[in-house]
Scaffold this active site. Structure first.
Site, short mmCIF file in Angstrom:
data_model
loop_
_atom_site.label_atom_id
_atom_site.label_comp_id
_atom_site.label_asym_id
_atom_site.label_seq_id
_atom_site.Cartn_x
_atom_site.Cartn_y
_atom_site.Cartn_z
N HIS A 123 -21.78 -2.90 -20.10
CA HIS A 123 -20.82 -3.98 -20.36
C HIS A 123 -20.19 -4.42 -19.04
CE1 HIS A 123 -20.93 -2.97 -24.68
NE2 HIS A 123 -20.92 -1.71 -24.27
N THR A 125 -23.59 10.03 -9.90
CA THR A 125 -23.13 8.67 -9.61
C THR A 125 -23.52 8.19 -8.22
OG1 THR A 125 -20.99 9.47 -8.78
CG2 THR A 125 -21.14 9.00 -11.14
N LYS A 126 -23.98 9.13 -7.38
CA LYS A 126 -24.36 8.79 -6.01
C LYS A 126 -25.71 9.40 -5.67
CE LYS A 126 -19.59 8.51 -4.31
NZ LYS A 126 -18.60 9.04 -3.32
#
Length: 209
Positions: free
Chosen positions: A113, A183-184
């Site tokens: 989203h 996330t990395k």
């Protein structure tokens, strides 16, 4: 008489192998010796005839592979094991050779989203209309959703219930501990873990053979 006709039709019921149809149409390509009995391919907007997914040789691939748009592509290399989970694609997911994916993992190459409320305010209604028409996700607007390719390099091992988010590259030979949220980028030959995943240690040369 009517009962006999009904029984006749029941005996001749044919179960459609959706993956076989996708292969015949060129949407799914599977290499020699690979097993895909537990693979489920979902293409939200399936009016486009193109290659969405490629699997190499001697791999075992299970899980749900969902293409939310017509642009996404997923590729899986040779001798790779994927033990289920969800792979959600609008851009690209690339998984190399000799990779291990434990059960329950999620890989997503997008934010799902927009972070802007005004840009996501219609998401529920668009999804609802698709459900009512039996066309899940058909009306979802992806224009304002950020996305970036996910890459898992050769020889990596991804543990149980790991989540890998958009834009991440998992380095060659690296290990992601169970339950981690990545996330990395993960450097080559590195063990990471946690939420968000952080480096635990580097893998020594002697452990790479």
């Amino acid at each position: 008489m009517l009962r006999k006709i009904r029984n006749l039709f029941r005996k001749k019921t044919v179960i459609i192998d959706q993956n076989k149809l996708y292969m015949e149409k060129g949407i799914l390509k599977v290499g020699e010796g690979s097993l895909i009995g537990g693979l489920k391919l979902e293409i939200r907007k399936n009016d486009v005839a193109r290659r969405f997914m490629t699997i190499g040789n001697e791999s075992i691939v299970n899980g749900n592979f969902i293409f939310e748009t017509v642009e996404g592509t997923i590729s899986i290399g040779d001798n790779t094991f994927i033990g289920g989970g969800r792979f959600i694609c609008i851009d690209g997911i690339e998984i190399g050779n000799d990779v291990l994916f434990s059960w329950g993992c999620t890989v997503v190459d997008n934010n799902s989203h927009s972070l802007n409320w005004n840009e996501r305010s219609s998401d529920v209604m668009e999804w609802k209309i698709g459900l009512e028409e039996g066309k899940i996700g058909l009306y979802k607007n992806w224009e304002n959703v950020k996305h970036s390719k996910v890459v898992v390099k050769n020889k990596a091992w991804v543990g149980f219930d790991v989540i890998i988010l958009k834009g991440v590259t998992i380095g060659e030979g690296s290990v992601v501990a169970a339950g981690s949220v990545v996330t990395k980028n993960v450097p080559d030959w590195t063990i990471v873990g946690g939420n968000p995943a952080k480096i635990i240690r580097h893998i020594e040369e002697s452990e790479r053979k």
